[in-house]
Write a protein that holds these residues in place. Structure first.
Motif, mmCIF file in Angstrom:
data_model
loop_
_atom_site.group_PDB
_atom_site.id
_atom_site.type_symbol
_atom_site.label_atom_id
_atom_site.label_comp_id
_atom_site.label_asym_id
_atom_site.label_seq_id
_atom_site.Cartn_x
_atom_site.Cartn_y
_atom_site.Cartn_z
ATOM 1 N N TYR A 15 87.032 50.249 68.483
ATOM 2 C CA TYR A 15 87.027 50.952 67.197
ATOM 3 C C TYR A 15 87.885 52.212 67.315
ATOM 4 O O TYR A 15 87.868 52.900 68.322
ATOM 5 C CB TYR A 15 85.584 51.336 66.875
ATOM 6 N N ASP A 87 75.269 53.814 64.091
ATOM 7 C CA ASP A 87 76.123 53.004 64.972
ATOM 8 C C ASP A 87 75.332 52.451 66.152
ATOM 9 O O ASP A 87 75.507 51.296 66.549
ATOM 10 C CB ASP A 87 77.303 53.832 65.496
ATOM 11 N N LEU A 90 73.062 49.802 64.864
ATOM 12 C CA LEU A 90 73.821 48.570 64.630
ATOM 13 C C LEU A 90 74.128 47.846 65.949
ATOM 14 O O LEU A 90 74.115 46.617 66.006
ATOM 15 C CB LEU A 90 75.126 48.877 63.885
ATOM 16 N N TYR A 111 83.351 47.926 57.122
ATOM 17 C CA TYR A 111 83.257 48.883 58.225
ATOM 18 C C TYR A 111 83.882 48.250 59.485
ATOM 19 O O TYR A 111 83.440 47.186 59.944
ATOM 20 C CB TYR A 111 81.790 49.217 58.450
ATOM 21 N N PRO A 155 78.033 46.453 54.188
ATOM 22 C CA PRO A 155 77.560 47.760 53.753
ATOM 23 C C PRO A 155 77.386 47.750 52.237
ATOM 24 O O PRO A 155 78.145 47.099 51.529
ATOM 25 C CB PRO A 155 78.710 48.713 54.123
ATOM 26 N N ALA A 159 82.276 50.038 52.600
ATOM 27 C CA ALA A 159 83.229 51.016 53.116
ATOM 28 C C ALA A 159 84.449 50.240 53.614
ATOM 29 O O ALA A 159 84.277 49.199 54.226
ATOM 30 C CB ALA A 159 82.595 51.791 54.257
ATOM 31 N N ASP A 185 73.827 47.518 55.303
ATOM 32 C CA ASP A 185 74.141 48.806 55.935
ATOM 33 C C ASP A 185 74.293 49.836 54.816
ATOM 34 O O ASP A 185 75.304 49.879 54.119
ATOM 35 C CB ASP A 185 75.441 48.620 56.739
ATOM 36 N N ALA A 187 74.651 53.140 54.693
ATOM 37 C CA ALA A 187 75.056 54.481 55.148
ATOM 38 C C ALA A 187 75.303 55.423 53.968
ATOM 39 O O ALA A 187 75.047 56.625 54.065
ATOM 40 C CB ALA A 187 76.306 54.371 56.015
ATOM 41 N N TYR A 188 75.794 54.873 52.847
ATOM 42 C CA TYR A 188 76.218 55.726 51.718
ATOM 43 C C TYR A 188 75.341 55.563 50.480
ATOM 44 O O TYR A 188 75.705 56.025 49.401
ATOM 45 C CB TYR A 188 77.679 55.392 51.367
ATOM 46 N N THR A 211 71.280 56.088 57.598
ATOM 47 C CA THR A 211 71.663 57.151 58.524
ATOM 48 C C THR A 211 71.351 58.522 57.929
ATOM 49 O O THR A 211 71.331 58.674 56.709
ATOM 50 C CB THR A 211 73.170 57.063 58.839
ATOM 51 N N SER A 213 73.429 60.877 58.757
ATOM 52 C CA SER A 213 74.742 61.514 58.939
ATOM 53 C C SER A 213 75.396 61.915 57.626
ATOM 54 O O SER A 213 76.197 62.836 57.603
ATOM 55 C CB SER A 213 75.701 60.553 59.649
ATOM 56 N N LYS A 214 75.098 61.199 56.567
ATOM 57 C CA LYS A 214 75.858 61.379 55.321
ATOM 58 C C LYS A 214 75.061 62.219 54.331
ATOM 59 O O LYS A 214 75.306 63.401 54.185
ATOM 60 C CB LYS A 214 76.223 60.019 54.731
ATOM 61 N N ARG A 222 73.061 62.840 65.180
ATOM 62 C CA ARG A 222 72.992 61.439 65.577
ATOM 63 C C ARG A 222 71.602 60.819 65.370
ATOM 64 O O ARG A 222 70.878 60.557 66.348
ATOM 65 C CB ARG A 222 73.443 61.231 67.051
HETATM 66 N N1 PMP Z 1 77.912 52.294 58.636
HETATM 67 C C1 PMP Z 1 78.974 52.613 57.897
HETATM 68 C C2 PMP Z 1 79.368 51.713 56.769
HETATM 69 C C3 PMP Z 1 79.705 53.781 58.166
HETATM 70 O O1 PMP Z 1 80.795 54.094 57.447
HETATM 71 C C4 PMP Z 1 79.288 54.626 59.222
HETATM 72 C C5 PMP Z 1 80.021 55.917 59.511
HETATM 73 N N2 PMP Z 1 81.209 55.781 60.178
HETATM 74 C C6 PMP Z 1 78.193 54.226 59.988
HETATM 75 C C7 PMP Z 1 77.504 53.067 59.651
HETATM 76 C C8 PMP Z 1 77.734 55.004 61.188
HETATM 77 O O2 PMP Z 1 77.272 56.266 60.927
HETATM 78 P P1 PMP Z 1 76.368 57.051 61.958
HETATM 79 O O3 PMP Z 1 76.521 56.420 63.317
HETATM 80 O O4 PMP Z 1 76.870 58.439 61.929
HETATM 81 O O5 PMP Z 1 74.959 56.926 61.464
#
Ligand code: PMP
Length: 357
Positions: A15, A87, A90, A111, A155, A159, A185, A187-188, A211, A213-214, A222
């Motif tokens: 990646y 990540d 996953l 993704y 996702p 994405a 997935d 994430a968003y 996540t 993260s967003k 993390r």
């Molecule tokens: N899934 C998707 C679709 C993503 O875009 C991302 C971010 N790059 C992730 C998972 C992983 O995000 P994180 O590991 O920060 O939770």
């Protein structure tokens, strides 16, 4: 290829992460981080956890975090799995749940980590093209005439397109494949998508991954998680325990719990991102861009007459970083993270100048 590597290592195409620049004062709109920092309550909780207990290993089963996630999502703690970012979640999902006789299916534009995990774990896969307008077509994910179906991952929102399926569409895919694992997935999802978490009670083949993260603005901490039937979570735990890994460290766990509990801050900041996304979309459209409808904290946009990699380079010269992918079907697009209103103003001004030049 080194003679010291295992054979699989030579075949991997790892990646390529988005740039994390070392320079300060850049407008960083390339990796979909949240423009506002985490809740002040998160910072307080992490500070409060900085004490002598750091000499002890964290709880291997992350009970307090899993309980908080379960409460937030309306499920039982036994239906929650946690990891260091989605990540890592996953990675466990691919290893534990997605390697079967029938190939795994996912969209061709999605993704870009998914094929990397397939390569790493020797998982056969087939990609399913998006429609001409970059949508996932539900019909493509229903079992074929022979009734056999492999596992599925996508996702939602997708994405890097930002386009989302409705909950009813996701349910059709999950219900249509009762014999196969379907991983969504999300994430968003908090920026305008409809979460499938509520379907988990009815479908034992569904796993939803999210996540912090967003939408919780904690990419640096993390923390990610999966919600699904106890049967799927049990499979994930078996893989995790085979690594003897402690999923979440003490500080991350304290911060994550505080983030999930501060719903007021979460609502306020995600609404701000959604509002700025509308402004940003209108601004890009007035500059002549075609912008795909986005339910995420980024937009995917192309200009009819300007080369996207040239635009990205010109923005970079103005200290604005956006993401450009070299994949042939989307090489005319830029993926631009929604920043603050001020950042978006600078972006739009910069683009207007570049387009005039
Ligand atoms: N899934 C998707 C679709 C993503 O875009 C991302 C971010 N790059 C992730 C998972 C992983 O995000 P994180 O590991 O920060 O939770």
């Amino acid at each position: 290829m080194s003679r010291f590597w295992s054979p699989v290592v030579g075949t991997l195409s790892p990646y390529v992460p988005g740039e994390q620049p070392k320079l300060q004062n850049l407008i960083k709109l390339n990796t979909n981080e949240h423009p506002y920092g985490p809740s002040p309550k998160v910072l307080d909780a992490i500070r409060a956890a900085c004490d002598d207990t750091l000499k002890l290993y964290p709880d291997p089963s992350s009970d307090s975090l899993r309980q908080t996630i379960a409460k937030t999502m309306g499920v039982q703690p036994g239906q929650v799995f946690v990891g260091n970012g989605s990540d890592e979640v996953l990675a466990h999902v691919f290893l534990a749940l997605l390697k079967h006789e029938r190939p795994l299916r996912f969209p061709d534009i999605t993704y870009s980590f998914y094929p990397v995990y397939c390569g790493l774990y020797g998982i056969e896969y087939e990609t399913v093209p998006l429609t001409a307008d970059f949508r996932i077509d539900v019909e493509d994910y229903l079992p074929r005439a022979d009734g056999q179906a492999g596992a599925i991952i996508f996702p939602n929102p997708n994405a890097p397109t930002g386009r989302a399926l409705s909950l009813a569409e996701v349910e059709r895919i999950v219900a249509g494949n009762p014999g196969a694992v379907v991983v969504v997935d999300e994430a968003y999802v908090d920026f305008g998508g409809e979460s499938a978490v509520g379907l988990v009670a009815r479908y034992d083949n569904l796993l939803v991954v999210q996540t912090l993260s967003k939408s919780r603005s904690l990419a640096g901490l993390r923390v990610g998680f999966a919600v699904g039937s106890a049967e799927l979570i049990d499979g994930l735990d078996r893989v995790k325990n085979s690594f003897n890994s402690y999923p979440i460290d003490r500080l991350a766990s304290a911060g994550a719990v505080a983030a999930l509990e501060d719903t007021e801050y979460f609502e306020k900041t995600r609404q701000a991102v959604i509002e700025t996304r509308s402004r940003m979309t209108a601004g890009l459209e007035s500059l002549g861009f075609e912008v795909l409808p986005s339910a995420a904290n980024f937009v995917f946009a192309r200009h009819p007459s300007k080369d996207a990699s040239g635009l990205a380079a010109a923005l970079r010269e103005r200290s604005i970083i956006v993401r450009h992918f070299r994949h042939v079907r989307i090489e005319q697009f830029l993926r631009i993270t929604v920043g603050t209103n001020e950042q978006v103003d600078v972006l739009l001004k910069g683009l207007a100048e570049v387009l005039q030049a």
